[in-house]
Design a protein around this motif. Sequence first.
Motif, short mmCIF file in Angstrom:
data_model
loop_
_atom_site.label_atom_id
_atom_site.label_comp_id
_atom_site.label_asym_id
_atom_site.label_seq_id
_atom_site.Cartn_x
_atom_site.Cartn_y
_atom_site.Cartn_z
N ILE A 133 0.81 -1.22 0.00
CA ILE A 133 0.00 0.00 0.00
C ILE A 133 0.85 1.28 0.00
N PRO A 134 1.91 1.39 0.79
CA PRO A 134 2.75 2.59 0.67
C PRO A 134 3.32 2.76 -0.74
N TYR A 135 3.69 1.65 -1.37
CA TYR A 135 4.20 1.73 -2.75
C TYR A 135 3.10 2.21 -3.69
N PHE A 136 1.90 1.66 -3.55
CA PHE A 136 0.78 2.07 -4.39
C PHE A 136 0.51 3.57 -4.21
N GLU A 137 0.47 4.03 -2.97
CA GLU A 137 0.15 5.44 -2.70
C GLU A 137 1.22 6.38 -3.25
N LYS A 138 2.47 5.95 -3.21
CA LYS A 138 3.58 6.81 -3.64
C LYS A 138 3.79 6.79 -5.16
N GLU A 139 3.70 5.60 -5.76
CA GLU A 139 4.11 5.44 -7.17
C GLU A 139 2.94 5.32 -8.16
N ILE A 140 1.83 4.75 -7.74
CA ILE A 140 0.76 4.42 -8.68
C ILE A 140 -0.42 5.38 -8.57
N ALA A 141 -0.86 5.67 -7.35
CA ALA A 141 -2.01 6.56 -7.16
C ALA A 141 -1.82 7.91 -7.86
N PRO A 142 -0.63 8.54 -7.81
CA PRO A 142 -0.49 9.83 -8.49
C PRO A 142 -0.74 9.75 -10.00
N LEU A 143 -0.41 8.62 -10.62
CA LEU A 143 -0.66 8.45 -12.05
C LEU A 143 -2.16 8.36 -12.32
N LEU A 144 -2.86 7.59 -11.49
CA LEU A 144 -4.31 7.47 -11.63
C LEU A 144 -4.98 8.84 -11.44
N LYS A 145 -4.46 9.61 -10.51
CA LYS A 145 -5.03 10.95 -10.26
C LYS A 145 -4.81 11.88 -11.45
N LYS A 146 -3.82 11.56 -12.27
CA LYS A 146 -3.58 12.34 -13.50
C LYS A 146 -4.33 11.74 -14.69
N ASN A 147 -5.27 10.83 -14.38
CA ASN A 147 -6.11 10.18 -15.41
C ASN A 147 -5.33 9.25 -16.32
N GLU A 148 -4.23 8.70 -15.82
CA GLU A 148 -3.55 7.65 -16.57
C GLU A 148 -4.14 6.30 -16.19
N ASN A 149 -4.28 5.42 -17.17
CA ASN A 149 -4.77 4.08 -16.91
C ASN A 149 -3.59 3.15 -16.62
N VAL A 150 -3.70 2.38 -15.56
CA VAL A 150 -2.58 1.59 -15.06
C VAL A 150 -2.94 0.11 -15.03
N LEU A 151 -2.01 -0.72 -15.50
CA LEU A 151 -2.14 -2.17 -15.40
C LEU A 151 -1.14 -2.68 -14.37
N ILE A 152 -1.61 -3.48 -13.42
CA ILE A 152 -0.73 -4.14 -12.46
C ILE A 152 -0.88 -5.64 -12.63
N VAL A 153 0.23 -6.31 -12.91
CA VAL A 153 0.26 -7.78 -12.96
C VAL A 153 1.08 -8.24 -11.76
N ALA A 154 0.44 -8.93 -10.85
CA ALA A 154 1.12 -9.32 -9.61
C ALA A 154 0.61 -10.69 -9.13
N HIS A 155 0.36 -10.81 -7.84
CA HIS A 155 0.18 -12.12 -7.22
C HIS A 155 -1.07 -12.15 -6.34
N GLY A 156 -1.48 -13.35 -5.98
CA GLY A 156 -2.71 -13.51 -5.21
C GLY A 156 -2.75 -12.64 -3.97
N ASN A 157 -1.68 -12.65 -3.18
CA ASN A 157 -1.73 -11.92 -1.91
C ASN A 157 -1.36 -10.45 -2.03
N SER A 158 -0.46 -10.09 -2.96
CA SER A 158 -0.18 -8.66 -3.13
C SER A 158 -1.41 -7.96 -3.72
N LEU A 159 -2.13 -8.65 -4.60
CA LEU A 159 -3.37 -8.07 -5.14
C LEU A 159 -4.48 -8.09 -4.09
N ARG A 160 -4.51 -9.11 -3.27
CA ARG A 160 -5.51 -9.16 -2.20
C ARG A 160 -5.33 -7.96 -1.25
N ALA A 161 -4.08 -7.64 -0.94
CA ALA A 161 -3.80 -6.48 -0.09
C ALA A 161 -4.30 -5.20 -0.74
N LEU A 162 -4.07 -5.06 -2.04
CA LEU A 162 -4.50 -3.86 -2.74
C LEU A 162 -6.02 -3.76 -2.82
#
Length: 200
Positions: A133-162
């Motif tokens: 979550i700290p990584y998402f808030e720092k690196e990914i959320a700002p892109l979404l807030k700028k209306n960029e569409n983001v793809l995350i390919v990860a794992h069962g538990n890292s995605l479950r956390a998100l």
Amino acid sequence: MAKLFLVRHGQSLWNLENRFTGWQDIDITETGIEEAKNAGIALKKEKIDIAFTSVLLRAKHTLSIILDEIGKPNIPIVMDKALNERSYGNLEGLNKAETALKYGDEQVYTWRRSYDVVPPGGESLKDTYNRVIPYFEKEIAPLLKKNENVLIVAHGNSLRALIMYLEHLSPDEILEREIATGIPITYIFDENFHVSRREE
């Protein structure tokens, strides 16, 4: 409105063999390759500006297949261990059924499905949440807030956390959530960066 696409990697060899995988660098199977291709087909009409993945082979391989399938192999890709699967520590490589015979069904279920119990030498889902979550808030959320569409390919538990974070789920609620391999989940955000819709 920005979109966030989440995809769990295609079936890995150790998924097939019912082993604890965690941080072990195991590739995907032929079935996993087909799942990744199908995820690409499902996402083909979507605008994707940037992709994020873990540093583990099964996620990176899945992402490369998806991007080839949608015809966008050259979009920016960010790899980070913050998106890695939950570490299962000393259990990694062990067959889940054999481990249950050794330690008991209840103990193995607790290691796998509790929120804050740590398997020997590994991470709890809570630990995974606290790096994702700290990584998402720092690196990914700002892109979404700028209306960029983001793809995350990860794992069962890292995605479950998100998903727990995005949907404001309790520890009990998230533990009931199953995430299928290779099936995109889409979150659509409104102008206030609230999830307005979830599609699967």
